[in-house]
Scaffold this active site. Structure first.
Site, PDB file in Angstrom:
ATOM      1  N   GLY A 110       8.529  -3.474  11.662  1.00  0.00           N
ATOM      2  CA  GLY A 110       7.788  -4.631  12.154  1.00  0.00           C
ATOM      3  C   GLY A 110       7.424  -4.610  13.623  1.00  0.00           C
ATOM      4  O   GLY A 110       6.895  -5.588  14.143  1.00  0.00           O
ATOM      5  N   TRP A 112       5.033  -2.946  15.277  1.00  0.00           N
ATOM      6  CA  TRP A 112       3.592  -3.065  15.531  1.00  0.00           C
ATOM      7  C   TRP A 112       3.110  -4.487  15.248  1.00  0.00           C
ATOM      8  O   TRP A 112       2.231  -4.997  15.945  1.00  0.00           O
ATOM      9  CB  TRP A 112       2.830  -2.046  14.686  1.00  0.00           C
ATOM     10  CG  TRP A 112       2.883  -0.654  15.224  1.00  0.00           C
ATOM     11  CD1 TRP A 112       3.866  -0.119  16.002  1.00  0.00           C
ATOM     12  CD2 TRP A 112       1.914   0.375  15.028  1.00  0.00           C
ATOM     13  NE1 TRP A 112       3.569   1.198  16.291  1.00  0.00           N
ATOM     14  CE2 TRP A 112       2.392   1.523  15.709  1.00  0.00           C
ATOM     15  CE3 TRP A 112       0.717   0.448  14.327  1.00  0.00           C
ATOM     16  CZ2 TRP A 112       1.676   2.731  15.720  1.00  0.00           C
ATOM     17  CZ3 TRP A 112       0.009   1.649  14.336  1.00  0.00           C
ATOM     18  CH2 TRP A 112       0.477   2.780  15.031  1.00  0.00           C
ATOM     19  N   ASP A 128       4.408  -2.364   3.356  1.00  0.00           N
ATOM     20  CA  ASP A 128       5.294  -1.205   3.445  1.00  0.00           C
ATOM     21  C   ASP A 128       6.103  -1.117   2.153  1.00  0.00           C
ATOM     22  O   ASP A 128       6.391  -2.141   1.520  1.00  0.00           O
ATOM     23  CB  ASP A 128       6.236  -1.303   4.643  1.00  0.00           C
ATOM     24  CG  ASP A 128       6.766   0.065   5.063  1.00  0.00           C
ATOM     25  OD1 ASP A 128       6.321   0.566   6.108  1.00  0.00           O
ATOM     26  OD2 ASP A 128       7.620   0.637   4.344  1.00  0.00           O
ATOM     27  N   ASP A 144       4.147   0.032  -2.104  1.00  0.00           N
ATOM     28  CA  ASP A 144       3.591   1.306  -1.668  1.00  0.00           C
ATOM     29  C   ASP A 144       2.080   1.152  -1.497  1.00  0.00           C
ATOM     30  O   ASP A 144       1.377   0.715  -2.414  1.00  0.00           O
ATOM     31  CB  ASP A 144       3.900   2.374  -2.723  1.00  0.00           C
ATOM     32  CG  ASP A 144       3.490   3.779  -2.302  1.00  0.00           C
ATOM     33  OD1 ASP A 144       2.739   3.930  -1.306  1.00  0.00           O
ATOM     34  OD2 ASP A 144       3.907   4.737  -2.979  1.00  0.00           O
ATOM     35  N   LYS A 208      -1.853   7.245  12.520  1.00  0.00           N
ATOM     36  CA  LYS A 208      -1.050   8.404  12.903  1.00  0.00           C
ATOM     37  C   LYS A 208      -1.500   9.618  12.104  1.00  0.00           C
ATOM     38  O   LYS A 208      -1.751   9.523  10.903  1.00  0.00           O
ATOM     39  CB  LYS A 208       0.432   8.119  12.644  1.00  0.00           C
ATOM     40  CG  LYS A 208       1.349   9.296  12.962  1.00  0.00           C
ATOM     41  CD  LYS A 208       2.794   8.868  13.102  1.00  0.00           C
ATOM     42  CE  LYS A 208       3.371   8.271  11.850  1.00  0.00           C
ATOM     43  NZ  LYS A 208       4.756   7.836  12.025  1.00  0.00           N
TER      44      LYS A 208
END
Length: 256
Positions: A110, A112, A128, A144, A208
């Site tokens: 959590g 971000w 998540d 997911d 990312k």
């Protein structure tokens, strides 16, 4: 006849004590640099190897307790050191605006979400596979992201086109390099696809990536849809980590 006292030149040479002069010292005094190095060594905490604990686990714990960003995160009340990464990216690219609607893919634990709200986001929808403790101002889904129902569930909670989609998704590693690479590529592509389908015009996307950046095919798609696309590595990202971040700014339009 009286004997002359021995000349000072006949005296045996003085022995130089081992270690009397070392690099970074002068006349036995420690220079500030040496003091700093000594202080760092004294502050570095080591973890004893416990029965049943793997060396890799010991090194991870040791790295965590000696990581300055871990300490800073605790001081500021952030849930993870990763919070500083999105802070740096926001400082550089201006991702979060006052009143923004934000999506956080791979939001656990959590950090971000906290930064997005702190920096002016009106609401954050996060998802998540792991459970995340509630955060005021955020709607959190335990699912997911690769589940086929995930995009529609996020859109239903959004109620409008988001201003920012940010993704810190990472696949669980198997130890097989090629397999892990393909799983990571799939996550990045899925996050980018979601962003291009849902963002409002002028919205931003950050994700990312690993191993030299995003695939060329994906980069080309993003460049066709966004005004500016580039890679960045925040200072808070560990030097030895292969992670970097791909930032796509100002969605211009959507491909048919």
């Amino acid at each position: 006849m009286a004997r002359k006292p021995p000349s000072h030149r006949s005296r045996p040479p003085r022995r130089q004590m081992s270690g009397s002069k070392t690099e970074g010292t002068k006349r036995g005094r420690v220079t500030p640099k040496s003091e700093e190095d000594n202080a760092t060594r004294m502050l570095h905490k080591k973890v004893k190897t416990a029965a049943g604990r793997k060396i890799s686990s010991k090194l991870w714990i040791e790295r965590q307790i000696n990581d300055p960003y871990v300490r800073k995160a605790k001081e500021k009340g952030y849930r993870s050191r990763a919070a500083f990464k999105i802070e740096e990216l926001d400082d550089k690219f201006g991702l979060i605006k006052q009143g923004s609607l934000v999506v956080d893919l791979g939001c656990a634990p959590g950090g971000w979400v906290q930064i997005a709200l702190k920096r002016g986001a009106d609401r954050v929808v996060g998802i998540d596979i792991l459970p995340v403790d509630p955060i005021p101002g955020a709607d959190l889904i335990e699912l997911d992201f690769m589940d086929e129902t995930a995009p529609d569930r996020i859109k239903a909670l959004l109620g409008a086109e988001p201003d920012l989609v940010m993704s810190d998704l990472a696949a669980n590693t198997t130890g097989h390099r090629q397999t892990d690479h393909l799983k990571t590529v799939a996550l990045v592509e899925a996050a980018a696809e979601f962003a291009m389908q849902t963002l409002r015009p002028g919205g931003h996307f950050v994700t990312k990536v690993f191993q030299g950046g995003a695939e060329k095919k994906l980069l080309d798609r993003l460049k066709r849809n966004f005004q500016k696309v580039q890679h960045a590595k925040p200072e808070s990202s560990r030097k030895g980590s292969p992670e970097i971040y791909l930032v796509a700014l100002n969605l211009q339009g959507r491909e048919e």
